[in-house]
Design a protein around this motif. Sequence first.
Motif, PDB file in Angstrom:
ATOM      1  N   SER A   7     -33.107  19.413 -61.188  1.00 21.63           N
ATOM      2  CA  SER A   7     -34.163  18.617 -60.616  1.00 21.63           C
ATOM      3  C   SER A   7     -33.860  18.539 -59.153  1.00 21.63           C
ATOM      4  O   SER A   7     -32.815  18.676 -58.739  1.00 21.63           O
ATOM      5  CB  SER A   7     -34.231  17.326 -61.386  1.00 21.63           C
ATOM      6  N   GLY A  75     -38.918   3.164 -61.476  1.00 23.36           N
ATOM      7  CA  GLY A  75     -39.152   4.287 -60.581  1.00 23.36           C
ATOM      8  C   GLY A  75     -37.932   4.624 -59.752  1.00 23.36           C
ATOM      9  O   GLY A  75     -37.613   5.796 -59.531  1.00 23.36           O
ATOM     10  N   LYS A  76     -37.240   3.582 -59.276  1.00 26.52           N
ATOM     11  CA  LYS A  76     -36.016   3.819 -58.505  1.00 26.52           C
ATOM     12  C   LYS A  76     -34.951   4.493 -59.354  1.00 26.52           C
ATOM     13  O   LYS A  76     -34.275   5.421 -58.910  1.00 26.52           O
ATOM     14  CB  LYS A  76     -35.474   2.500 -57.961  1.00 26.52           C
ATOM     15  N   GLU A  77     -34.798   4.021 -60.588  1.00 31.57           N
ATOM     16  CA  GLU A  77     -33.787   4.602 -61.467  1.00 31.57           C
ATOM     17  C   GLU A  77     -34.111   6.050 -61.794  1.00 31.57           C
ATOM     18  O   GLU A  77     -33.210   6.899 -61.887  1.00 31.57           O
ATOM     19  CB  GLU A  77     -33.672   3.773 -62.746  1.00 31.57           C
ATOM     20  N   ALA A  78     -35.399   6.359 -61.984  1.00 30.10           N
ATOM     21  CA  ALA A  78     -35.789   7.739 -62.256  1.00 30.10           C
ATOM     22  C   ALA A  78     -35.448   8.638 -61.076  1.00 30.10           C
ATOM     23  O   ALA A  78     -34.964   9.767 -61.246  1.00 30.10           O
ATOM     24  CB  ALA A  78     -37.293   7.814 -62.557  1.00 30.10           C
ATOM     25  N   ALA A  79     -35.675   8.151 -59.861  1.00 30.45           N
ATOM     26  CA  ALA A  79     -35.360   8.930 -58.664  1.00 30.45           C
ATOM     27  C   ALA A  79     -33.858   9.146 -58.529  1.00 30.45           C
ATOM     28  O   ALA A  79     -33.402  10.246 -58.181  1.00 30.45           O
ATOM     29  CB  ALA A  79     -35.907   8.228 -57.423  1.00 30.45           C
ATOM     30  N   GLU A  80     -33.082   8.110 -58.829  1.00 30.82           N
ATOM     31  CA  GLU A  80     -31.631   8.230 -58.741  1.00 30.82           C
ATOM     32  C   GLU A  80     -31.086   9.192 -59.784  1.00 30.82           C
ATOM     33  O   GLU A  80     -30.169   9.969 -59.504  1.00 30.82           O
ATOM     34  CB  GLU A  80     -30.976   6.850 -58.894  1.00 30.82           C
ATOM     35  N   LYS A  81     -31.639   9.159 -60.990  1.00 26.77           N
ATOM     36  CA  LYS A  81     -31.194  10.086 -62.033  1.00 26.77           C
ATOM     37  C   LYS A  81     -31.503  11.516 -61.642  1.00 26.77           C
ATOM     38  O   LYS A  81     -30.694  12.425 -61.857  1.00 26.77           O
ATOM     39  CB  LYS A  81     -31.883   9.741 -63.361  1.00 26.77           C
ATOM     40  N   ALA A  82     -32.689  11.732 -61.086  1.00 28.19           N
ATOM     41  CA  ALA A  82     -33.063  13.076 -60.664  1.00 28.19           C
ATOM     42  C   ALA A  82     -32.153  13.568 -59.541  1.00 28.19           C
ATOM     43  O   ALA A  82     -31.717  14.724 -59.534  1.00 28.19           O
ATOM     44  CB  ALA A  82     -34.524  13.084 -60.209  1.00 28.19           C
ATOM     45  N   LYS A  83     -31.876  12.685 -58.604  1.00 29.62           N
ATOM     46  CA  LYS A  83     -30.989  13.044 -57.496  1.00 29.62           C
ATOM     47  C   LYS A  83     -29.585  13.357 -58.007  1.00 29.62           C
ATOM     48  O   LYS A  83     -28.947  14.332 -57.585  1.00 29.62           O
ATOM     49  CB  LYS A  83     -30.941  11.896 -56.484  1.00 29.62           C
ATOM     50  N   ALA A  84     -29.088  12.544 -58.947  1.00 29.76           N
ATOM     51  CA  ALA A  84     -27.752  12.757 -59.507  1.00 29.76           C
ATOM     52  C   ALA A  84     -27.674  14.084 -60.253  1.00 29.76           C
ATOM     53  O   ALA A  84     -26.663  14.785 -60.201  1.00 29.76           O
ATOM     54  CB  ALA A  84     -27.385  11.601 -60.440  1.00 29.76           C
ATOM     55  N   TYR A  85     -28.771  14.444 -60.929  1.00 30.59           N
ATOM     56  CA  TYR A  85     -28.765  15.710 -61.673  1.00 30.59           C
ATOM     57  C   TYR A  85     -28.661  16.887 -60.716  1.00 30.59           C
ATOM     58  O   TYR A  85     -27.890  17.821 -60.936  1.00 30.59           O
ATOM     59  CB  TYR A  85     -30.038  15.834 -62.509  1.00 30.59           C
ATOM     60  N   LYS A  86     -29.417  16.842 -59.624  1.00 34.83           N
ATOM     61  CA  LYS A  86     -29.399  17.941 -58.660  1.00 34.83           C
ATOM     62  C   LYS A  86     -28.021  18.102 -58.015  1.00 34.83           C
ATOM     63  O   LYS A  86     -27.568  19.206 -57.775  1.00 34.83           O
ATOM     64  CB  LYS A  86     -30.449  17.696 -57.577  1.00 34.83           C
ATOM     65  N   THR A  87     -27.378  16.979 -57.731  1.00 34.89           N
ATOM     66  CA  THR A  87     -26.077  17.050 -57.060  1.00 34.89           C
ATOM     67  C   THR A  87     -24.959  17.448 -58.022  1.00 34.89           C
ATOM     68  O   THR A  87     -23.936  17.973 -57.598  1.00 34.89           O
ATOM     69  CB  THR A  87     -25.734  15.689 -56.424  1.00 34.89           C
ATOM     70  N   SER A  88     -25.140  17.203 -59.318  1.00 32.58           N
ATOM     71  CA  SER A  88     -24.081  17.496 -60.292  1.00 32.58           C
ATOM     72  C   SER A  88     -24.198  18.887 -60.891  1.00 32.58           C
ATOM     73  O   SER A  88     -23.241  19.397 -61.465  1.00 32.58           O
ATOM     74  CB  SER A  88     -24.091  16.455 -61.420  1.00 32.58           C
ATOM     75  N   VAL A  89     -25.377  19.505 -60.786  1.00 32.95           N
ATOM     76  CA  VAL A  89     -25.596  20.824 -61.366  1.00 32.95           C
ATOM     77  C   VAL A  89     -25.736  21.847 -60.249  1.00 32.95           C
ATOM     78  O   VAL A  89     -26.608  21.719 -59.395  1.00 32.95           O
ATOM     79  CB  VAL A  89     -26.867  20.842 -62.253  1.00 32.95           C
TER      80      VAL A  89
END
Length: 512
Positions: A7, A75-89
């Motif tokens: 993401s 909405g904030k949590e969804a954005a943070e999860k998406a950001k975390a996925y991009k940085t971890s993968v």
Amino acid sequence: MTLSTSSSFVSIDSNSDVDSPILTKSSKPLATTANENGATVPSKPSDSKIRKSSFSHRHEWPNGKRPKGFRTQEGKEAAEKAKAYKTSVSIPHLSAPCNTYEGVLKHAILGAIRSGGVTYGLKALVNLCLGMLKLMRGKGSFAQIFKDSFFGVDAIRFGSFFGAFSFLWKFVNNGLRLYRGKDDRLNGAIAGAIAGLSILIESHERRVTFAQTMLIRAGQGVYNAGKHRGVFSFRHGDALLFALACGQVMYAYTIQPQSIPPEYLKFMVNTARVPTEALAFNRLRVRGFPLDLHEVTDMVKRYKATPKALETVAELTEFAKIVPCAVIHPHVDSCRMNNFVRFWEVTRGILPVYATLNFVPLLVLRAKKLMADPVNVLSRVSFNTIRSSVFLAVFVVVYQSQICGHRNLVKYGWLNSNSKYFYWFFGFICSGTSIMVEQESRRAELAMYVLPKAAESLYKILYQKNWVKGVKHWDVMMFSVAMSLIMSFYQQEEQVLSPFVTKLIYHILGKH
């Protein structure tokens, strides 16, 4: 009855003024708890509190109007999860600097090569696994299955479509960014619409399927965008949407099978294990036509009817009120025992298919995560595979239980009707209950999978009645419109798309 084929984000600071609710003088202080060092820290709100507060800030908005940039906690949590996925993968993508138009063209060509290759390989591998299941049943040869999987038109066309889409999207998107000097939603929307024309590579049947699916996904993104802004929200909306869609699909399966795509209807018939002749006999009686008793007798004999079932059929008349259970499951007298047998057969039959759909993407797209923690990853995927199989078995059994219960009510004189609308209602009930077996995060995906099938069925039925008119090339137009919305969200606010869609786009297309 459904089968799921289950993401770089803009950083959002949860403490920024833009994304925080505007507090009034009556605002209450945050609740606090003590951490392990004895210091007081703000308590994390529970999920129920977050859901309850989705609309609670409205009275805090100035003049009742939503502030620009406002997002709910969800909405904030969804954005943070998406950001975390991009940085971890970390996924290797073929790329080139897009500082010049030559670089943009080179970047688009490299992206097309990678996207086309990945999707071709994934499709061929899935076809091979599904072909091996047929081989285990004694159908076909390995050489032919391998040839069809890797050199057949299906995989080549699939990879070409995604390769062309990747080229057009990257070329137009980065070209507009270089020309306009902006990287915004408009670039993504225009590029998505133009890239959507690549659907012409696919067959007409696939174009319809892609258009319906992506249009539903785009609608999901619009809904989530409004929900994250606190405009609207609906608890268990995914389960309700799934139930409504399945009501239409099960009505079509029972009463209007010609309105369902042939491959999907074949899957439903094989999964439910109800003789197609029995469904046809039921349709005759629902519509008031007489039964051919010789055909009914021959059918139940072919399905190893019990003596009691043969006796029941022998007592039938041409204008029987309803087709009895002896015709629907002639090999088992007891409706309850038939449900136990069907539960086991459906679970056992669908388990290899779900295993293929869950483990192949794991090996292709998440190999690094699998190698890092094989025990937890494999156990979680295995549990989800069994859970999905049980969900489908519960779906079938609950629907069949209602069918048998309906017949018993007619048999004992408690009911005197066999309306076609009962079958829509039965589908609504069985799907609304069985969906609770699945994990909550997958319910929206199941709803998004079955909704296009329901929409296609409803459209065909209405078209058959001359209540709607056909539109030439609507599939291409709808796909372009859908991809315009989806890629504009992916450009700036991809957290409003489902995690499945954002991860799929990221793995196949990359960032830009």
